[in-house]
Design a protein around this motif. Structure first.
Motif, PDB file in Angstrom:
ATOM      1  N   GLY A  44       0.812  -1.219   0.000  1.00 55.78           N
ATOM      2  CA  GLY A  44       0.000   0.000   0.000  1.00 55.78           C
ATOM      3  C   GLY A  44       0.839   1.259   0.000  1.00 55.78           C
ATOM      4  N   ALA A  85      -5.605   3.470   1.014  1.00 57.21           N
ATOM      5  CA  ALA A  85      -6.741   2.679   1.488  1.00 57.21           C
ATOM      6  C   ALA A  85      -6.292   1.285   1.903  1.00 57.21           C
ATOM      7  N   ILE A  86      -5.276   0.746   1.217  1.00 62.79           N
ATOM      8  CA  ILE A  86      -4.749  -0.567   1.588  1.00 62.79           C
ATOM      9  C   ILE A  86      -4.133  -0.507   2.982  1.00 62.79           C
ATOM     10  N   ILE A 144      -4.998   1.504   5.429  1.00 65.51           N
ATOM     11  CA  ILE A 144      -6.100   1.549   6.398  1.00 65.51           C
ATOM     12  C   ILE A 144      -6.679   0.154   6.606  1.00 65.51           C
ATOM     13  N   GLY A 145      -6.878  -0.574   5.511  1.00 65.38           N
ATOM     14  CA  GLY A 145      -7.405  -1.931   5.604  1.00 65.38           C
ATOM     15  C   GLY A 145      -6.499  -2.853   6.397  1.00 65.38           C
ATOM     16  N   CYS A 146      -5.177  -2.664   6.251  1.00 60.99           N
ATOM     17  CA  CYS A 146      -4.222  -3.488   6.989  1.00 60.99           C
ATOM     18  C   CYS A 146      -4.290  -3.235   8.488  1.00 60.99           C
ATOM     19  N   LEU A 189      -6.905  -2.178  10.102  1.00 57.12           N
ATOM     20  CA  LEU A 189      -8.150  -2.801  10.552  1.00 57.12           C
ATOM     21  C   LEU A 189      -7.983  -4.313  10.663  1.00 57.12           C
ATOM     22  N   GLY A 238     -15.334  -5.971  -1.184  1.00 57.79           N
ATOM     23  CA  GLY A 238     -14.548  -4.849  -1.669  1.00 57.79           C
ATOM     24  C   GLY A 238     -14.425  -4.833  -3.184  1.00 57.79           C
ATOM     25  N   VAL A 257     -12.750   3.890  -1.096  1.00 59.64           N
ATOM     26  CA  VAL A 257     -13.107   3.275   0.185  1.00 59.64           C
ATOM     27  C   VAL A 257     -13.332   1.777   0.021  1.00 59.64           C
ATOM     28  N   ILE A 281     -10.647  -0.637   1.056  1.00 57.63           N
ATOM     29  CA  ILE A 281     -10.396  -0.906   2.477  1.00 57.63           C
ATOM     30  C   ILE A 281     -10.889  -2.301   2.886  1.00 57.63           C
ATOM     31  N   TRP A 320      -8.519  -5.350   3.991  1.00 54.63           N
ATOM     32  CA  TRP A 320      -8.781  -5.988   5.286  1.00 54.63           C
ATOM     33  C   TRP A 320      -8.887  -7.497   5.124  1.00 54.63           C
TER      34      TRP A 320
END
Length: 480
Positions: free
Chosen positions: A208, A337-338, A340-342, A344, A388, A407, A410, A414
């Motif tokens: 990311g 966004a990747i 943020i997903g990580c 989470l 996603g 978004v 994300i 995740w």
């Protein structure tokens, strides 16, 4: 590669047993992470009681907190560096086309060959670490890989660029393969979960962060500065590596025994060691891949999910450039966004550890928790992938804000973080053709349908794992 996937099968986190000597009995050869029957270092009969290994300061379990923290920080930083290198060149494809006069597909080869090499490197680096130790493999790999990174930065021939990138990935890959083992040799099971989760985060953050860094560096400085950037990262991690040490217990025990003047039996003949190395490095993994259902399905699951992630390196810039007229830098920022997903995903893993895994642990004897209980994150994350992908596929339209498909990445990231190298390397080569032929909606939907088809895998392994393991042709750890 031995890698973050250890969180799915518990191979490096849960398999521990009493380690009494440097020799491994046949019935125990797969039980103890300190003792591996494939390791030449353990071929001896030095008693653990004589060494007082449990209380010795050389035992990584007894290292002071600062040294353990330094080890985790170092290998995590190395993992981040190696994973950033997988995607940092994705923003330089156009620049490579211009300088070397190649097509877009060919210009992706430095990226794909690096990723393919990450899958091949552990085949040699993994067994080698149990012969000469983990520290020489980790530090030697980082140092040699850095030299080839320098070569990639100076080269003026496209074939040589691909060659240097491949060798960099091949030499850096064993770092990721050996990191989980180093963690299991430094932290006891009761404290290993959170530490492992922190390490697992870093290799997932790289894909990311790589396009974000690469987009700004390549636009301002040119594609060669993506290589110099990686060299700066590598130099930092090598410096940190000077402050950590060996963690492989059999190697440390032999050193301690020699230091104390104890008799240590000689290592096996070179011919026998080479034969064992070949079996462990090549024959056995292939045999298990095609004859062990658990290995086959986990490899398929991880490879396809990782490959789908890498297809986004071509699909995201293409989609946002075509639909929203994003430039390279703007498209690079979308990859945050990747990240943020990580994060989470890390939070989800910690929650599963606390609310599911630890509650099951009290129902089993110490170190006897079946690995199926490590599948809880994957059973949750498998739904994030198709959600996603379909969300991205059908909201990447001019009449819908760019924020919606951004978004959508994300939950995909995740799920990929909770789930997860050959497929990953080749996916980017046909991504743009697939998007051009099928269109953004159906190309991304195709990836979504594949993710949808893979959803049953973690649930099947959770339900039937013990039965499948019982039928294995290989001697495995006994959980009953």
């Amino acid at each position: 590669m031995a890698s973050p996937e250890g969180v799915l099968n518990g191979s490096s986190s849960d398999i521990q047993a009493d380690d009494k000597t440097l020799v491994v009995k046949p019935e125990d050869q797969f039980v103890n992470s300190d003792n591996n029957s494939n390791s030449d270092a353990e071929k001896g009969q030095v008693s653990q009681e004589v060494l007082d290994w449990d209380n010795d300061p050389h035992n990584p379990y007894n290292w002071p907190a600062w040294k353990k923290g330094m080890m985790v920080f170092t290998i995590s930083t190395m993992g981040l560096t190696i994973s950033i290198a997988t995607s940092i060149s994705s923003s330089s494809v156009g620049l490579l086309q211009q300088e070397f006069g190649v097509s877009r597909t060919v210009a992706l080869l430095p990226l794909t060959l690096y990723v393919v090499a990450l899958g091949l490197g552990p085949v040699i680096g993994g067994p080698l670490s149990e012969t000469i130790g983990r520290y020489p493999v980790i530090m030697g790999g980082m140092l040699l890989g850095s030299f080839f990174t320098i070569g990639a930065g100076f080269v003026h021939n496209f074939g040589a660029l691909c060659f240097f990138r491949f060798l960099t990935g091949f030499l850096w890959a064993p770092v990721l393969a050996n990191a989980p083992g180093s963690l299991s040799e430094t932290f006891m099971p009761k404290t290993r979960g959170p530490v492992s989760a922190l390490f697992i985060l870093t290799p997932f953050l790289g894909p990311g962060l790589g396009p974000v860094i690469g987009s700004f560096v390549s636009v301002d400085k040119g594609w060669r500065w993506t290589e110099w950037t990686m060299l700066f990262f590598a130099a930092f991690t090598i410096t940190l590596g000077c402050f950590i040490g060996e963690t492989f217990h059999p190697i440390l025990k032999r050193r301690l025994a020699k230091k104390r003047g104890l008799e240590v039996p000689p290592l096996p003949p070179v011919s026998e060691r080479i034969k064992t190395f070949a079996v462990v490095a090549a024959v056995r993994p292939l045999l298990m891949l095609f004859t062990e259902p658990i290995v086959s399905f986990i490899c398929l699951y991880v490879a396809v999910n990782f490959g789908t992630l890498f297809s986004f390196f071509g699909g995201v810039p293409y989609s946002f450039g075509l639909v929203y007229d994003f430039d390279i830098e703007q498209s690079g920022l979308v990859f945050l966004a990747i990240v943020i997903g990580c994060f989470l995903g890390l939070a989800t893993i910690m929650a599963c550890e606390i609310f599911f895994y630890r509650k099951q642990a009290v129902n089993y004897p110490p170190h006897k928790i079946p690995p199926e209980h490590r599948l809880y994150p994957a059973m949750l994350g498998c739904f994030g992938l198709p959600i996603g992908l379909f969300w991205f596929a059908w909201t990447a339209r001019k009449d819908i804000s760019w924020a919606s498909p951004a978004v959508a990445i994300i939950p995909f990231a995740w799920g990929n973080f909770l789930a997860r190298y050959g497929f990953a390397g080749v996916f980017p080569l046909f991504t743009i053709q697939m998007y051009e032929t099928l269109g953004i909606h159906w190309a991304t939907s195709l990836l979504g349908f594949i993710a949808l088809a893979l959803i049953p895998i973690p649930f099947v392994l959770y339900r039937f794992g013990p039965t499948i393991r019982a039928k294995s042709k290989f001697e495995t750890h006994k959980y009953e």
